[in-house]
Design an enzyme around this catalytic site. Structure first.
Site, short mmCIF file in Angstrom:
data_model
loop_
_atom_site.label_atom_id
_atom_site.label_comp_id
_atom_site.label_asym_id
_atom_site.label_seq_id
_atom_site.Cartn_x
_atom_site.Cartn_y
_atom_site.Cartn_z
N SER A 140 -3.83 37.80 42.02
CA SER A 140 -2.62 38.32 41.38
C SER A 140 -2.63 39.84 41.41
CB SER A 140 -2.53 37.82 39.93
OG SER A 140 -1.33 38.27 39.32
N GLY A 189 0.24 41.44 43.48
CA GLY A 189 1.42 41.73 44.26
C GLY A 189 1.32 43.03 45.04
N LYS A 207 -4.63 29.85 38.91
CA LYS A 207 -3.55 30.69 39.43
C LYS A 207 -2.21 29.96 39.38
CE LYS A 207 -1.88 34.39 41.57
NZ LYS A 207 -0.66 34.03 42.24
N GLU A 215 4.24 32.75 34.30
CA GLU A 215 5.06 33.88 34.79
C GLU A 215 6.52 33.46 34.92
OE1 GLU A 215 5.24 35.25 39.24
OE2 GLU A 215 3.41 36.06 38.32
#
Length: 325
Positions: free
Chosen positions: A121, A123, A190, A197
Site C-alpha cells: 500500500s 500508491g 491487504k 478503504e
C-alpha cells in the site's frame, strides 16, 4: 543485496527507486522496453526477459513480481518456477487473491522455492512516503529480506508512537511493515485493508454530497445553506476526528476544482472489495458498510453525481487510478 523486479508500472518502478535510494540495487524487466530503459538510465540493471533477469541475480535470488492480478502474474510466476533454484524467493506484491497465493506457494514449495505474498500500500506516493507492507509466507525468507522491507517501509517517524504499546512487541509494525502469517495472510490482510478503504471513501464522498446539496432547490428556500465545500474540508484537516491522509488528498482535489468537474464519477474496483465481501459471506461476518461501498461503485458506472466524482478524485490522488472508459 539485490532484488529482481518484474513489472515497472506505477508501483514497480517506484519500488526500485526507493530501494536505490537506500543503496539496494535491482535487476529490472518489463514487457515495455521504454520502462526498462528509463530505470536503467537511473542506475538499475536492465534485463531482456525473465531468464536474463534470473541469470543476473546472485544466489539466493529474490524476484518481486509487480504485475496486475490474474493472467499476467500467473504467467510470470509459472515461468519463474522453472527458472529459479531451491532456496530462491518469488514474491507477488500485487493485489492478488489470497487463495491464489496459497496455491502458488504450494507449487513453488514443491520445487524448493519460497513464496511471499505481499500486500503493498502506498500508491503513487510511495516513493516519497514509503510503502506499508503486509507480508505472508514462511519466516526464514522474511527475515533474510528484512533490509528490503525496511527500506521500502515509511519508517517509525511516519506516525506518532502508539501509547501503551509494549516495548517488547514486534518492532516491524511501527516501521510500517508486518509479517502477517503464513502464505495467503499478506494478500488477505491487504484485501481487508482495501475493503475498509472502499467504506471510508464512500462515507466521505456521501458526506461531501450532503454538503454540496445543502442549498439544493429541492429544499424550502429558508432551509437552503450555501456551503463552501473546499473550505470545509480544509478546516476538517485540522483537529477534526475525520482528519486523515484521505481527507488531505480530497481537500487538494477540491482546492484545484471545487466542482470536481474533471471527473465523470465512474469508479472502478480492482477485485479486493469483491473478494472481501465473499470472505465475509464465507465466514458469516456481517459487513454491510463494505458491501454497500462495493455496490455503490457498481452504481457509479451508471451515473455521475458529485459523490462519485469525489470518489474518482480520491482514487486518482492516492493511487493514480484513471477512470474506466
Amino acid at each position: 543485496m539485490r532484488l529482481g523486479m518484474v513489472g515497472l508500472g506505477r508501483m514497480g518502478g517506484n519500488l526500485v527507486r526507493r530501494l536505490a535510494a537506500a543503496g539496494i540495487g535491482a535487476v529490472v524487466y518489463d514487457s515495455d522496453p521504454a520502462a526498462v530503459s528509463a530505470l536503467a538510465a537511473e542506475g538499475a540493471e536492465p534485463a531482456t526477459g525473465l531468464a536474463d533477469l534470473v541469470r543476473r541475480l546472485p544466489a539466493p535470488r529474490a524476484v518481486w513480481v509487480m504485475l496486475p492480478a490474474g493472467e499476467a502474474t500467473e504467467g510470470a510466476l509459472a515461468e519463474l518456477a522453472d527458472l529459479l533454484s531451491p532456496g530462491d524467493v518469488a514474491i507477488d506484491g500485487g493485489n492478488g487473491m489470497w487463495k491464489d497465493a496459497i496455491r502458488r506457494a504450494g507449487l513453488l514449495r514443491a520445487k524448493g522455492i519460497d513464496f511471499l505474498d505481499i500486500g503493498t500500500s502506498g500508491g503513487v506516493w510511495g516513493l516519497k512516503r514509503g510503502y506499508c507492507l503486509m507480508i505472508g509466507g514462511p519466516e526464514a525468507p522474511v527475515v533474510r529480506l528484512d533490509p528490503i522491507f525496511r527500506a521500502l517501509a515509511p519508517g517509525e517517524g511516519a506516525a506518532p508512537p502508539t501509547p501503551g504499546r509494549s516495548a517488547s512487541a514486534d518492532p516491524r509494525p511501527p516501521q510500517g511493515y508486518i509479517h502477517c502469517g503464513p502464505n495467503g495472510a499478506g494478500h488477505f490482510v491487504k484485501m481487508v485493508h482495501n475493503a475498509i478503504e472502499y467504506g471510508m471513501m464512500q462515507a466521505m464522498a456521501e458526506g461531501l454530497e450532503l454538503l454540496e446539496q445543502a442549498d439544493s432547490d429541492r429544499l424550502p428556500e429558508d432551509h437552503r445553506l450555501p456551503l463552501n465545500v473546499p473550505d470545509i474540508t480544509e478546516a476538517w484537516r485540522r483537529g477534526s476526528v475525520v482528519a486523515s491522509w484521505l481527507l488531505d488528498l480530497t481537500a487538494q482535489a477540491l482546492a484545484a476544482d471545487g466542482e470536481l468537474s474533471g471527473y465523470s464519477g465512474r469508479v472502478g474496483d480492482s477485485g479486493e472489495g469483491r473478494w472481501a465481501v465473499q470472505a465475509a459471506i464465507d465466514s458469516a461476518v456481517p459487513a454491510p458498510v463494505l458491501s454497500a461501498a462495493l455496490y455503490a461503485r457498481f452504481r457509479s458506472r451508471q451515473s455521475g453525481p458529485f459523490a462519485d466524482r469525489a470518489l474518482s478524485a480520491m482514487r486518482n490522488a492516492f493511487g493514480g487510478h484513471l477512470e474506466p472508459k
